[in-house]
Scaffold this motif. Sequence first.
Motif, short mmCIF file in Angstrom:
data_model
loop_
_atom_site.label_atom_id
_atom_site.label_comp_id
_atom_site.label_asym_id
_atom_site.label_seq_id
_atom_site.Cartn_x
_atom_site.Cartn_y
_atom_site.Cartn_z
N ALA A 124 0.85 -1.20 0.00
CA ALA A 124 0.00 0.00 0.00
C ALA A 124 0.88 1.25 0.00
O ALA A 124 0.66 2.20 0.73
N VAL A 125 1.89 1.19 -0.88
CA VAL A 125 2.87 2.28 -0.95
C VAL A 125 2.69 3.01 -2.27
O VAL A 125 2.23 2.41 -3.25
N THR A 159 7.98 0.91 -8.60
CA THR A 159 7.18 1.09 -9.81
C THR A 159 6.42 2.40 -9.69
O THR A 159 6.27 2.94 -8.60
N GLU A 160 5.92 2.94 -10.85
CA GLU A 160 5.39 4.32 -10.81
C GLU A 160 4.06 4.43 -10.05
O GLU A 160 3.80 5.42 -9.40
N PHE A 161 3.22 3.43 -10.14
CA PHE A 161 1.99 3.36 -9.34
C PHE A 161 1.42 1.96 -9.45
O PHE A 161 2.02 1.11 -10.13
N GLY A 162 0.31 1.72 -8.78
CA GLY A 162 -0.29 0.39 -8.80
C GLY A 162 -1.38 0.30 -9.85
O GLY A 162 -1.44 1.10 -10.78
N ARG A 163 -2.24 -0.70 -9.66
CA ARG A 163 -3.30 -0.93 -10.63
C ARG A 163 -4.65 -1.02 -9.92
O ARG A 163 -4.70 -1.06 -8.70
N THR A 164 -5.71 -1.02 -10.69
CA THR A 164 -7.03 -1.05 -10.06
C THR A 164 -7.16 -2.28 -9.17
O THR A 164 -6.63 -3.36 -9.49
N ALA A 165 -7.90 -2.12 -8.09
CA ALA A 165 -8.08 -3.24 -7.16
C ALA A 165 -8.90 -4.34 -7.82
O ALA A 165 -8.64 -5.52 -7.63
N ARG A 166 -9.90 -3.93 -8.64
CA ARG A 166 -10.77 -4.92 -9.28
C ARG A 166 -10.21 -5.30 -10.66
O ARG A 166 -9.48 -4.53 -11.28
N ILE A 167 -10.63 -6.44 -11.12
CA ILE A 167 -10.29 -6.90 -12.47
C ILE A 167 -11.16 -6.12 -13.46
O ILE A 167 -12.34 -5.87 -13.20
N GLY A 171 -2.01 2.66 -5.12
CA GLY A 171 -1.15 1.97 -4.18
C GLY A 171 -0.64 0.65 -4.74
O GLY A 171 -1.33 -0.04 -5.49
N THR A 172 0.59 0.27 -4.35
CA THR A 172 1.20 -0.96 -4.88
C THR A 172 2.23 -1.47 -3.87
O THR A 172 2.18 -1.08 -2.71
N VAL A 173 3.15 -2.32 -4.32
CA VAL A 173 4.19 -2.81 -3.41
C VAL A 173 5.56 -2.31 -3.87
O VAL A 173 5.75 -1.94 -5.02
N ALA A 174 6.50 -2.34 -2.92
CA ALA A 174 7.91 -2.19 -3.24
C ALA A 174 8.63 -3.38 -2.64
O ALA A 174 8.30 -3.79 -1.51
N PHE A 175 9.55 -3.98 -3.41
CA PHE A 175 10.35 -5.09 -2.89
C PHE A 175 11.70 -4.55 -2.44
O PHE A 175 12.33 -3.78 -3.18
#
Lengths: 490, 416
Positions: free
Chosen positions: B109-110, B320-328, B339-343
């Motif tokens: 959620a970053v 990464t620059e941003f995340g993707r939609t929560a829904r398909i 929001g997305t993840v960072a490893f």
Amino acid sequence: MSNSAKAEAVLALHRFGMGPRPGSIAALGSDPRAALIAELDRPLVLAAAASLPSSAKAYRTVADANARRTARAKQAQQQAKKQQMASAPTAADDQAQPQLQTQGQAGQEKDAAEMAAKQAADAIPDPGRPMYLQEAKLRTEAALAADIGFAERLVWFWSNHFCISANRIQSMSGAYEREAVRANALGRFVDLLLAVEGHPAMLFYLDNLGSMGANSTAGINRSSGLNENFAREIMELHTLGVRSGYTQDDVISFANVMTGWTLVPPGADPQHGGEFTFNPRLHEPGGQTVLGKRYEQEDVEQGRAVLRDLAAHPATATHVATKLARHFVADEPPPALVEQMAKVFRDTEGDLKQVATLMVSSDEAWRAPPSKLKRPGEWVVGMVRATGITQVDPVLYTGGQQLLGEPLWRPPAPKGYPDDEASWIDGVGRRLDVANNFAERITGMADPQAIIEDVLASQIAPEVKQAVGRAESRQQALALLFMSADFQRR
Amino acid sequence: MGFVDHLPTRRELLVGSGALFAWSQMPRIARAEGRDPRLLVIVLRGALDGLGAVAPVGDPDWISLRGDRALVLDGKPPALPLDAFFALNPAMPNLHRLYKSGKAAIVHAVATPYRERSHFDGQDVLESGLVKPGMTSSGWLNRALLALESGGRVDPRGSRALGIGSVTPLVVRGSAPVMTWVPQKLLPASEDTQSRLLDLYQHTDPKLATVLQARMKLASLSGAPSAGDVMSDDPTLAPPGIARVRAYFADAAGTAARYLAKPDGPRVGAMGFVGWDTHIAEGAASGQLYNLLGALDGAFAAIESNMGEAWGETVVAVVTEFGRTARINGTQGTDHGTGTVAFLIGGGLAGGRVIADWPGLKPAQLFEDRDLKPTTDLRAVLKGLLRDHLRVEEKVLADAVFPGSADVKPMGGLVA
């Protein structure tokens, strides 16, 4: 500028020019046709090529290098043999050696001598390759820097029509284009024809250097050696066109006419080696009949007279007009356009500037849908122009052309590269590799949105705009833009 | 920009950078501490689906959100459990192993401060370290290096930044000198690029579409196992194009690691991997995203092994620059989100945990009722790494490296 004016400017740049580059749409102004015609009045010289060697000088340089290579190789071989003799076992030792081993030793010595010869030869590099690359660089940069590039496109067209192959004469290929084609591409067809057929590169390429008449001095001494290739290709490819009415007898007579058109041996004359010369000892004596007309001249004028008549032949007008219209307008060009262009060709005694002017003044040339698939060279230059880049690395550029099936100045046959969609469309997949690679290299300096808005004045299919806007990276956006039909077709 | 497959000489470095900046072999304070830290930044271009990579399997709304596209612990193959709440995409066994041994951490959620949904602008913000897009003259990693340079011992062969790829990633561009290594393997046009082009041709030029389609078919045939090969019945067998992508990722990342591991090599590097824009047929425990994550996991393995002894002082940040939609979405993929993840991986990490202030997945908990809501500022993570790993001063981080980020406190405790 209205949208329709912008659209016409973009079409002008793709169809008749080298493609849009920063500022080129504004440079075309409100009357693209007039701008195209105006470009034909500018001098068509490659100023940057002033320091490059002439074709004769290039040929002499390569011949000199070859001669030195042969000499060095011979020297090295002799030296290696001498050393082997000096270090050879004495007779007393020799008696103790089995015969078999001596034979093996002889083989090794021969190998060593050959290797020494090869090394000595390789130490002298071929000067033809750097000449080719330098010529390729200047020619490509002229296309990148041109405001519109109509005149450069005409140079490319005539260079392909009167092609030679760098596979056989690498050192002269660029100079040939400058000296024979570029210098005459906006002049009269007959002058262009005389320049290319009398150029050493063409005489070399189409095997006329040693062609001799059966009754010429050299022919009698060496029991003949007529080569028909040059005469046939002039009639079939350069002037009349295939199946336009000439016969095998015409080819033979014309080939006899052209005997003696050769060059000064490069090693024979440090001043003029590699230049054109007419050698009367090779020339078939007497008159010849070509296409029903008798030519009684005794020397180089005989060939010139036939070439002048071929240039003025109505079949040549039709052949040339068809090829020009096919290259610029459509694979199946509008017959009315071809006829108009052929008429101007006939009426002006082959004034190529007038023919080009008529083409871009004709509505037919603009009305045709953008169905032409750009050839690889046009496409690559168009892609690079859109980014505003004006300099190329010739190794990368010529390598890319090779990959795309259109290696510069290396067509597979005297017919030159074809100009129809069917010949090139299967290579579009490979273009994707090139576009992807190019996009990756320039992604730090080229903005796809800016190219669409500033360079193309937003005159591009909405689907392409959308695909570019949605791309996951600038690299992908650039690759999609360059691969779009708007960049492939014209 | 040249094709350089050896360590550049000083002269090449001079030519490449125009002006030579020199700074200490290792950050001054780090040196005083007897450390020699390495930092590699990997940018995933195209926006990684954080939920598809690291799934909140413990969230009661997870299954209803993604349906049969949800990673689950009893899936085929099963997701790899990280803790009681999160599980990792099964494509990433290396990352899972590193996580279990405390050498990897995941921030969930970053997001950067960017809240629009343009890839280009989002990547600009991510890499420039600025709040707004459009400023692309230098990246935060380069500016961090400049800060470290002052006061260092002058060593012209000393540490410097490494850019991988024929274009130096923005994150490492700037006035500090950058050496660039271009992988010898060319990254082929991705399957994503090919299918987008095919879609474009189908709408604009049917003939070109036919040709491209034929080529794609041919490529899949020529990449198929030949008669002599042992046929695999593995249903998750990667499609042929992905094999080249895997090779490219591993080659590029492994080479970066070899450079960073050298005693006199660069100490920070950056590289970008493309292909993450999964609008169509994203997949989950198999398919497109699974294949890409697998390639990334292979890159992690290459880094770990090529770092050698330096692994213990290494931190790799994957962003990464941003995340993707929560829904398909309607095409079995996901659209641009937030929001997305960072490893984070590396021997120098205090890992083994998922760092998340979990926002929840109910419609009202989503950002604009569509994206995973960002609860952690990515700059906090990056500032924490720069401060605690490279020893960049906090004030410099707030003023020069991430200008205007004084309110975003560096996240502590990331580095061992």
